[in-house]
Design an enzyme around this catalytic site. Sequence first.
Site, mmCIF file in Angstrom:
data_model
loop_
_atom_site.group_PDB
_atom_site.id
_atom_site.type_symbol
_atom_site.label_atom_id
_atom_site.label_comp_id
_atom_site.label_asym_id
_atom_site.label_seq_id
_atom_site.Cartn_x
_atom_site.Cartn_y
_atom_site.Cartn_z
ATOM 1 N N GLY A 282 0.880 -1.021 -0.373
ATOM 2 C CA GLY A 282 0.014 -0.049 0.303
ATOM 3 C C GLY A 282 0.758 1.158 -0.066
ATOM 4 N N ASP B 136 -3.300 -11.975 4.407
ATOM 5 C CA ASP B 136 -4.661 -11.951 4.869
ATOM 6 C C ASP B 136 -4.543 -11.664 6.019
ATOM 7 O OD1 ASP B 136 -7.056 -10.952 5.133
ATOM 8 O OD2 ASP B 136 -8.233 -11.995 3.524
ATOM 9 N N TYR C 136 -16.718 2.266 6.257
ATOM 10 C CA TYR C 136 -15.427 2.812 6.754
ATOM 11 C C TYR C 136 -14.212 3.510 8.062
ATOM 12 C CZ TYR C 136 -10.302 4.371 5.813
ATOM 13 O OH TYR C 136 -9.016 4.497 6.214
ATOM 14 N N TRP D 143 -5.524 11.936 4.783
ATOM 15 C CA TRP D 143 -6.258 12.078 3.214
ATOM 16 C C TRP D 143 -4.571 11.961 2.588
ATOM 17 C CZ3 TRP D 143 -8.625 17.951 1.664
ATOM 18 C CH2 TRP D 143 -9.244 17.865 1.873
#
Length: 291
Positions: A8, A34, A123, A148
């Site tokens: 990520g 996972d 979320y 952000w």
Amino acid sequence: MVVTGAEGQVGREIVLMARERKLAVVALSRAQLDIGNPESVSTAIASATPDLIVNCAAFTDVDRSETERVQAERGNRDGPAHVASAAAASGALIVHLSTDFVFDGKSSHPYSEEAEPNPISYYGRTKLEGERLVMAAAGKHLVVRTSWIYGHGRRNFVTAIATQALEHKPVRVVSDQAGSPTYARDLAAAIFSLLEAGARGIVNFGNAGECTRHEYALEIVRLLGCAGEVGVEPIASESLKQAAKRPAYSVLDCARYRRLTGLEPRPWQSALLDYLIQEFPERFAAAAAAR
Ligand SMILES: NC(=O)c1ccc[n+]([C@@H]2O[C@H](COP(=O)([O-])OP(=O)(O)OC[C@H]3O[C@@H](n4cnc5c(N)ncnc54)[C@H](OP(=O)(O)O)[C@@H]3O)[C@@H](O)[C@H]2O)c1
């Protein structure tokens, strides 16, 4: 150390920075681990025997979290709980990432670590539950709330606006959401600074300053040298008909970070320029040559 969600935006920067510091890193992408699978998590942690786990894995699609609730719960609530209990069992410190979206956005001043969360999206709700489960796992923990994020290797707000601007397509961006854009690389460096300072509990980190998404887009277009060529139209969130609600104001107060580390986060505009130079070097090469 072990890094989950290693492919990520933040995960890849943590791995790069750890390697630069000559730390032994077990970098686990989603395909390799996972975090929603408790057996896989405990096996991975037991075999790596880390002293530090940085959990960068999360289901970060805010709109899809409304409909793909099982995935959101797995990545944001249950997964962090599994990682935290494996960390507690092995005596490792867990660094867990959380979000400004735990807040409802009704404030008009930056949210401190003590401010009362009240998520308005699924979320945000799963992220809040996740951070609480990490803290309840009774091991050593540091929860870093941030906002952000943009980073390398994945499409994000900055690349989306930049691509449209470079193709001379007009941009429409909401002007009723304010926050602090944060470069994943600056966040990774901040996490290492917090670790050096021995920080525990919740700490906020974001680049300094705040803007609306519209002002953010204007700055991206300006830095790319496209201002005047591309229209950037302010619109209302309401008109986007997105599945998830976003907080209208989600700036984080980073005083605790500054106190703990003695460091000042740099302004978001300066971090954004560094990122754009890396992502779109051709836009900056001519200017650099002329200097
Ligand atoms: N992005 C933001 O604007 C933002 C803002 C505030 C806070 N945060 C928080 O900061 C952290 C890092 O965000 P980021 O921007 O680096 O997110 P990202 O780029 O979406 O990376 C998250 C990584 O986790 C992986 N993942 C998802 N579910 C997983 C699972 N069940 N097990 C293992 N890996 C899984 C994803 O894999 P796939 O790509 O295959 O799904 C992805 O590689 C997250 O905790 C996020 O909630 C993000």
